[in-house]
Motif scaffolding. Structure first.
Motif, PDB file in Angstrom:
ATOM      1  N   VAL A 261       0.849  -1.186   0.000  1.00 38.95           N
ATOM      2  CA  VAL A 261       0.000   0.000   0.000  1.00 38.95           C
ATOM      3  C   VAL A 261       0.891   1.245   0.000  1.00 38.95           C
ATOM      4  CG1 VAL A 261      -1.676   1.311   1.341  1.00 38.95           C
ATOM      5  CG2 VAL A 261      -1.868  -1.171   1.188  1.00 38.95           C
ATOM      6  N   SER A 262       0.611   2.168  -0.903  1.00 37.86           N
ATOM      7  CA  SER A 262       1.366   3.430  -0.935  1.00 37.86           C
ATOM      8  C   SER A 262       0.410   4.587  -1.141  1.00 37.86           C
ATOM      9  CB  SER A 262       2.367   3.435  -2.096  1.00 37.86           C
ATOM     10  OG  SER A 262       3.258   2.354  -1.987  1.00 37.86           O
ATOM     11  N   PHE A 263       0.572   5.634  -0.360  1.00 42.60           N
ATOM     12  CA  PHE A 263      -0.166   6.887  -0.601  1.00 42.60           C
ATOM     13  C   PHE A 263       0.454   7.979   0.257  1.00 42.60           C
ATOM     14  CE2 PHE A 263      -2.437   4.641   2.734  1.00 42.60           C
ATOM     15  CZ  PHE A 263      -2.694   5.619   3.679  1.00 42.60           C
ATOM     16  N   THR A 264       0.018   9.172   0.014  1.00 45.39           N
ATOM     17  CA  THR A 264       0.563  10.321   0.740  1.00 45.39           C
ATOM     18  C   THR A 264      -0.594  11.119   1.318  1.00 45.39           C
ATOM     19  OG1 THR A 264       2.366  10.408  -0.838  1.00 45.39           O
ATOM     20  CG2 THR A 264       2.067  12.337   0.561  1.00 45.39           C
ATOM     21  N   VAL A 265      -0.426  11.579   2.543  1.00 44.55           N
ATOM     22  CA  VAL A 265      -1.476  12.384   3.173  1.00 44.55           C
ATOM     23  C   VAL A 265      -0.926  13.782   3.384  1.00 44.55           C
ATOM     24  CG1 VAL A 265      -3.096  12.546   5.083  1.00 44.55           C
ATOM     25  CG2 VAL A 265      -2.228  10.313   4.368  1.00 44.55           C
ATOM     26  N   GLN A 266      -1.652  14.804   2.860  1.00 43.11           N
ATOM     27  CA  GLN A 266      -1.234  16.190   3.044  1.00 43.11           C
ATOM     28  C   GLN A 266      -1.697  16.681   4.413  1.00 43.11           C
ATOM     29  OE1 GLN A 266       0.799  17.596   0.939  1.00 43.11           O
ATOM     30  NE2 GLN A 266       0.635  15.829  -0.451  1.00 43.11           N
ATOM     31  N   ASP A 267      -0.972  17.665   4.953  1.00 44.17           N
ATOM     32  CA  ASP A 267      -1.373  18.236   6.237  1.00 44.17           C
ATOM     33  C   ASP A 267      -2.781  18.813   6.128  1.00 44.17           C
ATOM     34  OD1 ASP A 267       0.963  17.536   7.324  1.00 44.17           O
ATOM     35  OD2 ASP A 267       1.910  19.514   7.191  1.00 44.17           O
ATOM     36  N   GLY A 268      -3.573  18.596   7.160  1.00 46.54           N
ATOM     37  CA  GLY A 268      -4.906  19.182   7.239  1.00 46.54           C
ATOM     38  C   GLY A 268      -5.981  18.369   6.544  1.00 46.54           C
ATOM     39  N   GLU A 269      -5.635  17.259   5.966  1.00 46.94           N
ATOM     40  CA  GLU A 269      -6.653  16.433   5.307  1.00 46.94           C
ATOM     41  C   GLU A 269      -7.524  15.718   6.330  1.00 46.94           C
ATOM     42  OE1 GLU A 269      -6.090  14.396   1.257  1.00 46.94           O
ATOM     43  OE2 GLU A 269      -4.143  14.226   2.245  1.00 46.94           O
ATOM     44  N   PHE A 270      -8.755  15.399   5.938  1.00 49.20           N
ATOM     45  CA  PHE A 270      -9.603  14.482   6.708  1.00 49.20           C
ATOM     46  C   PHE A 270      -9.743  13.252   5.836  1.00 49.20           C
ATOM     47  CE2 PHE A 270     -12.844  14.378  10.256  1.00 49.20           C
ATOM     48  CZ  PHE A 270     -13.198  13.046  10.082  1.00 49.20           C
ATOM     49  N   LEU A 271      -8.844  12.306   6.058  1.00 45.29           N
ATOM     50  CA  LEU A 271      -8.786  11.130   5.185  1.00 45.29           C
ATOM     51  C   LEU A 271      -9.602  10.024   5.823  1.00 45.29           C
ATOM     52  CD1 LEU A 271      -7.357   9.663   2.747  1.00 45.29           C
ATOM     53  CD2 LEU A 271      -5.717   8.881   4.439  1.00 45.29           C
ATOM     54  N   VAL A 272     -10.552   9.489   5.053  1.00 42.43           N
ATOM     55  CA  VAL A 272     -11.341   8.385   5.575  1.00 42.43           C
ATOM     56  C   VAL A 272     -10.970   7.113   4.818  1.00 42.43           C
ATOM     57  CG1 VAL A 272     -13.655   7.414   5.764  1.00 42.43           C
ATOM     58  CG2 VAL A 272     -13.237   9.774   6.433  1.00 42.43           C
ATOM     59  N   ILE A 273     -10.764   6.040   5.603  1.00 41.50           N
ATOM     60  CA  ILE A 273     -10.434   4.745   5.002  1.00 41.50           C
ATOM     61  C   ILE A 273     -11.679   3.882   5.121  1.00 41.50           C
ATOM     62  CG2 ILE A 273      -8.902   2.762   5.119  1.00 41.50           C
ATOM     63  CD1 ILE A 273      -7.081   4.817   6.804  1.00 41.50           C
ATOM     64  N   ILE A 274     -12.141   3.362   4.012  1.00 44.31           N
ATOM     65  CA  ILE A 274     -13.315   2.498   4.070  1.00 44.31           C
ATOM     66  C   ILE A 274     -12.944   1.105   3.591  1.00 44.31           C
ATOM     67  CG2 ILE A 274     -15.032   4.325   3.855  1.00 44.31           C
ATOM     68  CD1 ILE A 274     -15.268   3.579   0.887  1.00 44.31           C
ATOM     69  N   GLY A 275     -13.842   0.198   3.832  1.00 38.01           N
ATOM     70  CA  GLY A 275     -13.598  -1.191   3.425  1.00 38.01           C
ATOM     71  C   GLY A 275     -14.337  -2.118   4.364  1.00 38.01           C
ATOM     72  N   LEU A 276     -14.445  -3.377   3.947  1.00 34.59           N
ATOM     73  CA  LEU A 276     -15.151  -4.366   4.767  1.00 34.59           C
ATOM     74  C   LEU A 276     -14.342  -4.710   6.012  1.00 34.59           C
ATOM     75  CD1 LEU A 276     -16.291  -6.810   1.970  1.00 34.59           C
ATOM     76  CD2 LEU A 276     -17.774  -5.381   3.384  1.00 34.59           C
ATOM     77  N   SER A 277     -14.972  -5.399   6.928  1.00 39.66           N
ATOM     78  CA  SER A 277     -14.224  -5.906   8.075  1.00 39.66           C
ATOM     79  C   SER A 277     -13.138  -6.841   7.560  1.00 39.66           C
ATOM     80  CB  SER A 277     -15.146  -6.693   9.009  1.00 39.66           C
ATOM     81  OG  SER A 277     -16.179  -5.871   9.457  1.00 39.66           O
ATOM     82  N   GLY A 278     -11.951  -6.703   8.087  1.00 41.39           N
ATOM     83  CA  GLY A 278     -10.858  -7.585   7.686  1.00 41.39           C
ATOM     84  C   GLY A 278     -10.165  -7.120   6.420  1.00 41.39           C
ATOM     85  N   SER A 279     -10.512  -5.909   5.938  1.00 41.18           N
ATOM     86  CA  SER A 279      -9.872  -5.446   4.710  1.00 41.18           C
ATOM     87  C   SER A 279      -8.516  -4.823   4.993  1.00 41.18           C
ATOM     88  CB  SER A 279     -10.782  -4.431   4.026  1.00 41.18           C
ATOM     89  OG  SER A 279     -11.016  -3.345   4.900  1.00 41.18           O
ATOM     90  N   GLY A 280      -8.175  -4.617   6.259  1.00 43.41           N
ATOM     91  CA  GLY A 280      -6.842  -4.108   6.593  1.00 43.41           C
ATOM     92  C   GLY A 280      -6.841  -2.687   7.131  1.00 43.41           C
ATOM     93  N   LYS A 281      -8.032  -2.111   7.395  1.00 44.47           N
ATOM     94  CA  LYS A 281      -8.103  -0.725   7.866  1.00 44.47           C
ATOM     95  C   LYS A 281      -7.378  -0.558   9.198  1.00 44.47           C
ATOM     96  CE  LYS A 281     -12.630  -0.423   8.107  1.00 44.47           C
ATOM     97  NZ  LYS A 281     -13.298  -1.677   7.734  1.00 44.47           N
ATOM     98  N   SER A 282      -7.725  -1.451  10.173  1.00 39.42           N
ATOM     99  CA  SER A 282      -7.115  -1.335  11.502  1.00 39.42           C
ATOM    100  C   SER A 282      -5.616  -1.563  11.429  1.00 39.42           C
ATOM    101  CB  SER A 282      -7.724  -2.357  12.457  1.00 39.42           C
ATOM    102  OG  SER A 282      -9.037  -2.029  12.732  1.00 39.42           O
ATOM    103  N   THR A 283      -5.213  -2.525  10.627  1.00 37.89           N
ATOM    104  CA  THR A 283      -3.789  -2.823  10.513  1.00 37.89           C
ATOM    105  C   THR A 283      -3.039  -1.608   9.976  1.00 37.89           C
ATOM    106  OG1 THR A 283      -4.399  -5.098  10.040  1.00 37.89           O
ATOM    107  CG2 THR A 283      -2.131  -4.476   9.590  1.00 37.89           C
TER     108      THR A 283
END
Lengths: 472, 385, 252
Positions: free
Chosen positions: C21-43
């Motif tokens: 997984v690769s991505f960049t988050v800019q300062d001040g963003e409200f980034l939401v991660i979605i996906g099913l249970s077990g899709s890796g969000k918590s990890t």
């Protein structure tokens, strides 16, 4: 014999639903039919129940009880037959039959004879009286003891008939010398008025004995308003015949008066109960405190979640758990016997015994708490950048401390009860007094001990329950 | 900040109370340490005193080698002519006196042939009046032969046709291990112990089941009679519960005599109180819904109890009963110390005789039985609740 | 600025939770991660503050490589990253105040903190944080005496104590009812808007994500499925993320 029948709905059914085969098997070995029909628990329960019953009947030699076993056995055959035909029978009738066996045998082994409760009620009466009239407080009173001299075998110079007492009053005897068995008239004046007065006899070396009525009761007279009384007695035998040389001996008529002068006070036995009760609570307190120091580290070693890492720690976990379970199953009274030999009679032996038992009991309770730790807060505190110590103090301790404290208070409460009986084997506390008084049949004193245990333990129980409620 | 009252720190009274509590606790500890005569160094210095007990506890008397005996008896009239002389066979195991009969105070030689080799032999006189008199000892050699001198003592002559006999008893240890006497006694006593707990718990259940209702607020209602009964019942439960069964046993042992019955009665009384209290609490925590439903349908209070309360309280009641059986097994292991029967009495006897390895047998039996019942009862209770 | 490069996590049992997984988050963003249970969000969120150790890849926060940090450096980095949890992760038997002060543990003198001693400024800060989330009057209550929504607000206050640059929120509302969910997310949004704290928040419901997110990342079986604006998720994309059988559920 039984071909696997794949059409049978129950795959565990190895009898192919043949009712006669099932019944036959159960006739030979009870429960086997049921077992092979897939009802394993039912089968084993039948076998165990019938086996145990037969064993206890043979052991206690009570063959009439075989009627019940026969009933259960026949039911078991019918049950196997019915099961094979997919009908379930209630297990209550055979259960009752086997319970009849167990309870009759139990009644016999434990020598229960209810009629004794009534027949020997006379033995219970003094105990009951002691419970209802505990010797804890008594009226404050004063006591006076006065003597009028009397010579057994007259000398040339017998004492004067009237003795003037230092604290006021006189004792006048009809004769001041004579032989054992002579009648004697005693008249006293100026004693404490309206008080029950005991008449005693003192021999030449000062030993006192009661003067008794012909019925064998203590002779008691009551003084009149002026403090006087008159009574007739016989000169008793107060010196062993072997010591009676025929020489004149100076005996005395003795008068004992007790009068109440004030309010209530705690009796001697009452004070004993108070000191020993305090000792009892102290034993429990010290033992519980000692136990905590050992139980806390042990509980972490005995917690599955902390020790499941590698085979060594798992082994340590099992060894610790087993040791805790073994020690926990030995009552502290038995442990106390060892310590009484080890460190001698007294409260210290009791403290050590309770400590050992409490370490095991607390260790188990604590470790269950450690096992139920929530890892969420630990994660949360670590995520703030806290170090290991901070994590323990802020996420682990707050979770385990209140329940640990609650269990400790609970254990103290139990230990107070336990230490009331440690004295039975010499481990200190109030139990020591109880056995001693039992031997002397001092039931009023036991009554005092009994009531103080009841009240103090009930109060501690209440307080500890309230404290625990607030903690958890 | 002042307009935010919740920010205020806890009141000084709370601090005062904590300080007072601390003082009380410290004083309690000082008193306790003094009165319990703590002498921790003795634990180490006197440890040798505990070693033999602990050793014996760890090597309980469980198995014993059985002793086997074999005996040969011949008639031997003393004095001569007082009875029939023995006929000695020529072969097979036999004992042979040098003379077939003799008079007192003479010495004879007794030989044995073809007996068990290398075995101890005890010679005895079996007197006409039934008494047995020990005589010489010997040991057989590799061929099963022994030879020993026996002095004829003056003994009672023939009586009612019986004459004196000479017995040679061979004694040896059997190879198989047998349960020892201590183990047999322990087994019998531990069964008695378990049964004592069973009987006491059963009796207690029979009393506690009805009595428990008297201590339940929701059953007794809020009327004056109900309230009074409730408080009396609860007070009695709490007071009686505080007494250890052993203290009760002190009294019952005098009333009913030493033995298991006294222990059973003592445990019954304490269990009734404890069980009634737990039970009345269970009744108080039932769901009132079904009771309401019965009353709403026109049922009276008794009907409501039978149809709405019983079904809800029976499982916890059984669970409590099993739990108390478990507790009572523990107690009945020690109730014998004060005359209540069971294994405790035996344990104390052995300890008084300093027979610690026998006591060890009893202790291990207690450990095993208590552990098994503990597990069993917690399994059953888990299923019930 | 947070950069995530080729992040992979494989658990001991072989589960691939994150796959390159690769991505960049800019300062001040409200980034939401979605996906099913077990899709890796918590990890993913837990790899960022290394509550879970990544198997490979790099995480760089403001030029500092978190994955290469020593334990002491990691603790310093962690105090700049606040975290909010699905089950709040409060110490239930401690007071609200103590739970909130725990957020300051990375800053204070460690030895004094073991005795429960905090500087006066930190206590003032705790009051301010509690006032911000509206539960100052509960400061001396035990945490388990509070409702679920209130407990999560304590969690937010604890995270605020760290004065974080980045706030990780792991399903912060999935244990709460819809109305409470909105109130909790509003507080997170407030922190994001007014304090400029970057937020990375995993959520279950797309509708909530659309309301609050400035950008959405979708994970499926540990792979990035989508990275873009909330409006860009149409039915087609939705099916890709949540599977063919999924039905849109609206939470208002």
């Amino acid at each position: 014999m039984a071909q696997p029948n794949h059409n049978a709905p129950d795959s565990a059914d190895r009898l192919g639903g043949n009712p006669l085969a099932a019944a036959g098997l159960s006739l030979v070995v009870p429960g086997s039919g049921q077992y092979l029909l897939g009802q394993t628990t039912r089968g084993l329960a039948i076998l165990a129940g019938i086996g145990l019953s037969i064993g206890s009947i043979l052991w206690q030699n009570m063959p009439t009880l075989f009627v019940f076993v026969a009933f259960a056995w026949l039911w078991n055959v019918w049950d196997a037959y019915s099961l094979a035909r997919k009908a379930t029978r209630s297990y209550l009738p055979p259960l009752f039959a086997l319970l009849m066996v167990i309870y009759t045998v139990g009644w016999n082994i434990t020598q229960i004879e209810p009629q004794k409760l009534a027949q020997q009620a006379n033995r219970a009466a003094p105990i009951a009286h002691g419970m209802l009239a505990p010797d804890f407080v008594e009226r404050e009173s004063e006591f006076r003891k006065e003597r009028g001299p009397f010579e057994v075998h007259c000398s040339d110079n017998p004492p004067p008939p009237t003795t003037t007492l230092k604290s006021g009053g006189t004792i006048t005897l009809s004769a001041t010398c004579g032989e054992v068995g002579d009648p004697l008239h005693v008249r006293a004046e100026g004693l404490w008025p309206n008080v029950e007065t005991e008449i005693w006899w003192a021999n030449p070396i000062g030993q006192e004995q009661r003067v008794v009525t012909p019925e064998g009761q203590q002779l008691i007279v009551t003084t009149d308003d002026t403090g006087s009384f008159e009574v007739d007695i016989e000169v008793p035998l107060a010196v062993p015949l072997s010591h009676d040389t025929g020489e004149p001996q100076l005996h005395a008529v003795q008068i004992n008066q007790t009068r109440i002068i004030g309010g209530w006070k705690i009796s001697d036995n009452g004070w004993l109960v108070i000191t020993k009760m305090a000792e009892t609570i102290a034993i429990a307190l010290v033992a519980t405190t000692f136990a905590v120091f050992f139980a806390v580290p042990l509980s972490f070693v005995a917690a599955r979640n902390l020790m499941s890492g590698n085979p060594v720690t798992v082994a340590v976990y099992y060894v610790t758990r087993t040791l805790l379970n073994i020690v926990r199953s030995i009552e502290s009274l038995i442990i106390a016997i060892v310590f009484v030999v080890w460190v001698g009679l007294g409260p210290f032996a009791g403290v050590m015994a309770l400590t050992v038992h409490s370490i095991a009991a607390l260790g188990k309770l604590y470790s269950e708490q450690v096992e139920s730790i929530d890892f969420g807060p630990i994660e949360a505190v670590r995520s703030t950048g806290a170090n290991w110590w901070q994590t323990v103090v802020y996420a682990v301790l707050p979770q385990v401390f209140p329940p640990f404290l609650a269990f400790t208070i609970y254990r103290w409460d139990i230990n107070v009860r336990m230490s009331t009986i440690l004295g039975f084997v010499g481990g200190g506390g109030i139990g020591f007094l109880i056995v001693q008084w039992q031997r002397l049949s001092q039931w009023e004193a036991i009554g005092a001990a009994f009531w103080s245990i009841m009240i103090i333990v009930a109060v501690l129980d209440y307080v500890s329950a309230k404290a625990r409620e607030r903690l958890i | 900040m002042d307009n935010q009252p919740w920010k205020k720190s806890p009141s000084p009274w709370k601090y005062g109370r904590s300080a007072l509590l601390a003082v009380v606790i410290i004083a309690a500890y000082i008193y306790s340490f003094r009165v319990t005569e703590l002498d921790l160094p003795r634990l180490v210095t006197d440890f040798p005193k505990a070693v033999p007990i602990l050793q014996d506890f760890l090597t309980p008397d469980v198995l014993a080698r059985g002793e086997q005996t074999e005996s040969y008896v011949i008639n031997y009239p003393v004095p001569c002519g007082s009875g029939q002389e023995a006929e000695i066979p020529d072969s097979g195991p036999r004992i042979v006196p040098s003379v077939p009969c003799s008079d007192p105070k003479t010495t004879i030689t007794v030989e044995g042939f073809d007996l068990r080799p290398d075995t101890k032999v005890q010679l005895r006189w079996l007197l006409p009046d039934g008494r047995r008199l020990r005589s010489a000892r010997a040991t057989t050699d590799g061929n099963g032969h022994f030879n020993v001198e026996v002095e004829i003592r003056p003994i009672v002559a023939a009586k009612e046709g019986n004459i004196s006999q000479l017995e040679a008893e061979l004694q040896w240890e059997s190879t198989g291990l047998m349960p020892s006497e201590a183990l047999k006694i322990t087994f019998a006593k531990i069964v008695e112990t378990v049964f004592m707990a069973l009987m006491a718990t059963t009796f207690a259940c029979l009393v506690a089941f009805p009595v428990g209702f008297l201590g339940a607020r929701n059953i007794m209602g809020t009327g004056p009679v109900g309230t009074v009964v409730y408080y009396i019942a609860r007070t009695i439960f709490n007071l009686m519960r505080s007494i250890e069964a052993l203290v009760m046993a002190v009294m019952f042992a005098i009333w009913l005599g030493f033995g298991p019955f006294a222990g059973v009665m003592a445990m019954t009384v304490v269990t009734v109180a404890s069980l009634s209290k737990l039970f009345s609490e269970a009744i108080e925590s039932i769901d009132p819904g079904p009771m309401e439903a019965i009353v709403a349908a026109g049922g009276n209070r008794l009907q409501a109890i039978v149809y709405a309360v019983f079904p809800q309280v029976i499982p916890p009641f059984i669970a409590f009963a099993i739990y108390h059986w478990d507790i009572n097994v523990r107690i009945s292991t020690i109730i014998g110390f004060v005359g209540g029967g069971g294994i405790g009495l035996q344990l104390q006897t052995w300890i008084n005789q300093l027979a610690y390895n026998k006591a060890g047998t009893a202790v291990w039996a207690i450990v095993i039985v208590v552990t098994i019942l503990d597990n069993l009862s917690s399994q059953i209770r888990k299923r019930l609740v | 600025m947070l950069e995530i490069k080729n992040l992979t996590k494989v658990y001991d049992d072989g589960t691939v939770a994150l796959d390159n997984v690769s991505f960049t988050v800019q300062d001040g963003e409200f980034l939401v991660i979605i996906g099913l249970s077990g899709s890796g969000k918590s990890t993913l969120l837990r790899c960022i503050n290394r509550l879970i150790e990544p198997t490979s890849g790099q995480i760089i926060l403001d030029g500092v490589d978190i994955t290469a940090a020593s334990p002491a450096e990691l603790r310093r980095i962690r105090r700049d990253i606040g975290m909010i949890f699905q089950h709040f992760n409060l110490v239930k038997r401690s007071t609200v105040m103590r739970n909130v002060l725990a957020g300051r543990l990375g800053y204070v003198n460690p030895w004094l903190s073991l005795l429960g001693i905090f500087p006066k400024e930190d206590k003032e800060r705790a009051w301010k944080a509690l006032e911000l989330v509206g539960i100052a009057e509960k400061a001396y209550n035990r945490a388990d005496a509070l409702s679920g929504g209130q407990q999560q607000r304590v969690g937010i206050a604890r995270a605020l104590m760290q004065e974080p640059k980045l706030l990780l929120a792991d399903e912060p509302v999935s244990a709460l009812d819809p109305a409470t969910s909105h109130s909790v997310l509003k507080y997170i949004e407030l922190i994001n808007r007014e304090r400029g704290v970057t937020v990375m928040c995993s959520l279950h419901f797309l509708s909530l994500a659309r309301t609050y997110a400035t950008r959405i990342i979708a994970l499926k079986d540990g792979k990035m499925m989508f990275d873009g604006l909330p409006e860009e998720i149409d039915d087609q994309r939705f099916k890709e993320i949540y599977g063919e059988e999924a039905v849109r559920v609206e939470v208002n």
